[in-house]
Design a protein around this motif. Structure first.
Motif, PDB file in Angstrom:
ATOM      1  N   LEU A   1      -9.398   6.395  -7.199  1.00 23.24           N
ATOM      2  CA  LEU A   1      -8.140   6.110  -7.884  1.00 23.24           C
ATOM      3  C   LEU A   1      -8.499   5.108  -8.962  1.00 23.24           C
ATOM      4  O   LEU A   1      -9.056   4.042  -8.665  1.00 23.24           O
ATOM      5  CB  LEU A   1      -7.134   5.497  -6.899  1.00 23.24           C
TER       6      LEU A   1
ATOM      7  N   THR B   1       0.384   2.852  -9.024  1.00 19.69           N
ATOM      8  CA  THR B   1       1.292   3.487  -8.063  1.00 19.69           C
ATOM      9  C   THR B   1       2.521   4.099  -8.749  1.00 19.69           C
ATOM     10  O   THR B   1       3.468   4.505  -8.076  1.00 19.69           O
ATOM     11  CB  THR B   1       1.747   2.461  -6.998  1.00 19.69           C
TER      12      THR B   1
ATOM     13  N   LEU C   1      -6.250  10.174 -10.320  1.00 18.48           N
ATOM     14  CA  LEU C   1      -6.312  10.245  -8.858  1.00 18.48           C
ATOM     15  C   LEU C   1      -7.260  11.383  -8.508  1.00 18.48           C
ATOM     16  O   LEU C   1      -6.945  12.560  -8.745  1.00 18.48           O
ATOM     17  CB  LEU C   1      -4.917  10.502  -8.286  1.00 18.48           C
TER      18      LEU C   1
ATOM     19  N   VAL D   1      -1.060   8.135  -2.490  1.00 22.47           N
ATOM     20  CA  VAL D   1      -1.228   6.750  -2.961  1.00 22.47           C
ATOM     21  C   VAL D   1      -0.104   5.915  -2.342  1.00 22.47           C
ATOM     22  O   VAL D   1       1.056   6.036  -2.741  1.00 22.47           O
ATOM     23  CB  VAL D   1      -1.173   6.668  -4.504  1.00 22.47           C
TER      24      VAL D   1
ATOM     25  N   ARG E   1       1.386   2.046  -0.836  1.00 21.27           N
ATOM     26  CA  ARG E   1       1.250   0.617  -1.153  1.00 21.27           C
ATOM     27  C   ARG E   1       2.154  -0.217  -0.260  1.00 21.27           C
ATOM     28  O   ARG E   1       3.093   0.288   0.353  1.00 21.27           O
ATOM     29  CB  ARG E   1       1.631   0.360  -2.607  1.00 21.27           C
TER      30      ARG E   1
ATOM     31  N   TYR F   1      -5.467   6.559  -0.674  1.00 15.20           N
ATOM     32  CA  TYR F   1      -5.692   5.185  -1.137  1.00 15.20           C
ATOM     33  C   TYR F   1      -4.501   4.347  -0.711  1.00 15.20           C
ATOM     34  O   TYR F   1      -3.363   4.796  -0.829  1.00 15.20           O
ATOM     35  CB  TYR F   1      -5.834   5.130  -2.674  1.00 15.20           C
TER      36      TYR F   1
ATOM     37  N   CYS G   1      -9.291   6.228   4.098  1.00 17.84           N
ATOM     38  CA  CYS G   1      -8.759   5.955   2.756  1.00 17.84           C
ATOM     39  C   CYS G   1      -9.382   4.700   2.152  1.00 17.84           C
ATOM     40  O   CYS G   1      -9.849   3.813   2.861  1.00 17.84           O
ATOM     41  CB  CYS G   1      -7.234   5.848   2.785  1.00 17.84           C
TER      42      CYS G   1
END
Ligand SMILES: Nc1ncnc2c1ncn2[C@@H]1O[C@H](COP(=O)(O)OP(=O)(O)OP(=O)(O)O)[C@@H](O)[C@H]1O
Length: 266
Positions: A29, A75, A87, A105, A107, A182, A213
């Protein structure tokens, strides 16, 4: 949040950030040549960042350096003024946060963003179910993660009554429940005691192998950063000062002067 820093109009030779290219673009990423301007002021200027699938990358820097802004770009929460986000080889610069989340992705946020009236387990389960798995599988997955992160005994407690440090753990559990490629963790150790920091360090260190990840870690606690990160990238006033192994970073004179000197014991 500190005030935006004016880098616009300064000598490009002075503001140029070093390239951090270490990964094949197909397997990371990454943000490339990223600028973010707020009302004409640069919060990020010409920054590259890459996190690999099996890597823990630390992103450090003083308050207002641009760390959260960069994570927002990766993100989908903040469109870059310039630059591209990739990505695993695909240009995702214009994707929404939702699309990126569905694509792996995940977070956490500095403020928990939990459903406060909902039990801890359901907070995590919802994140899993939103990725398209069944309620039953989502529940089992959530409980597995809560067990791992040390919150299984609080699974039935409403998230709103948790202490702040447990809220942060639930945030991590929610992100991991999405089965991300990620995960980007924004100050997971904030407010934690030394003992809790040790625990969270061990957990973060396990993430790449256990969940398959990559991890991008924003953290002010240098013991945590230096203890778990494979590489560390240092931002200051919106640009990359340097990057390297924790050992290299600790020895970098500009880093010591700009950052570690005053907060190494944080
Ligand atoms: N939405 C916004 N509007 C205007 N300026 C912003 C906005 N978001 C961030 N900034 C500015 O961008 C710069 C970088 O902020 P950012 O929050 O990314 O820094 P940070 O390194 O994450 O700081 P901290 O460690 O305090 O969280 C700061 O000068 C901040 O004031």
């Amino acid at each position: 949040m500190a005030e935006a820093t004016a880098l616009e109009g300064t000598d490009p030779a002075v503001t140029a950030s070093p390239s951090v290219a270490v990964h094949d673009r197909e397997n990371c990423l990454g943000g490339f040549e990223i600028d973010v301007f707020f009302q004409g002021l640069a919060a990020i200027k010409d920054v590259d960042v890459e996190v690999g699938r099996k890597e823990i990358l630390g992103l450090i820097g003083p308050n207002g350096a641009g760390k959260t802004t960069l994570v927002n770009v990766l993100t989908g929460f903040q469109p870059p003024t310039k630059g591209r986000v990739y990505l695993d080889g695909e240009d995702v610069t214009d994707w929404s946060p939702h699309h990126l989340r569905r694509s792996g992705v995940a977070r956490t946020f500095q403020a928990g963003r939990l459903f406060l009236n909902m039990p801890v387990s359901e907070n995590v389960e919802v994140a899993a179910v939103n990725q398209g798995i069944s309620r039953a599988k989502g529940h089992a997955h959530a409980m597995e993660i809560l067990e791992w992160i040390g919150l299984a005994d609080k699974a039935h407690v409403p998230a709103g009554v948790l202490p702040y440090t447990d809220e942060r753990r639930v945030g991590i559990a929610r992100a991991l429940a999405m089965n991300p490629r990620y995960v980007l963790l924004d100050e997971p150790a904030a407010g934690m005691s030394d003992h809790e920091c040790d625990e969270i360090m061990h957990l973060i260190a396990e993430i790449p192998d256990r969940f398959g990840c990559g991890v991008l870690l924003i953290e002010h606690n240098m013991r945590v950063v230096m203890g778990v990160c494979h590489r560390v990238q240092v931002l200051d006033i919106g640009k990359t000062i340097t990057y390297g192994t924790p050992k290299e970073i600790m020895a970098h004179p500009e880093v010591i002067k700009a950052y570690l000197g005053s907060t190494a014991e944080a």
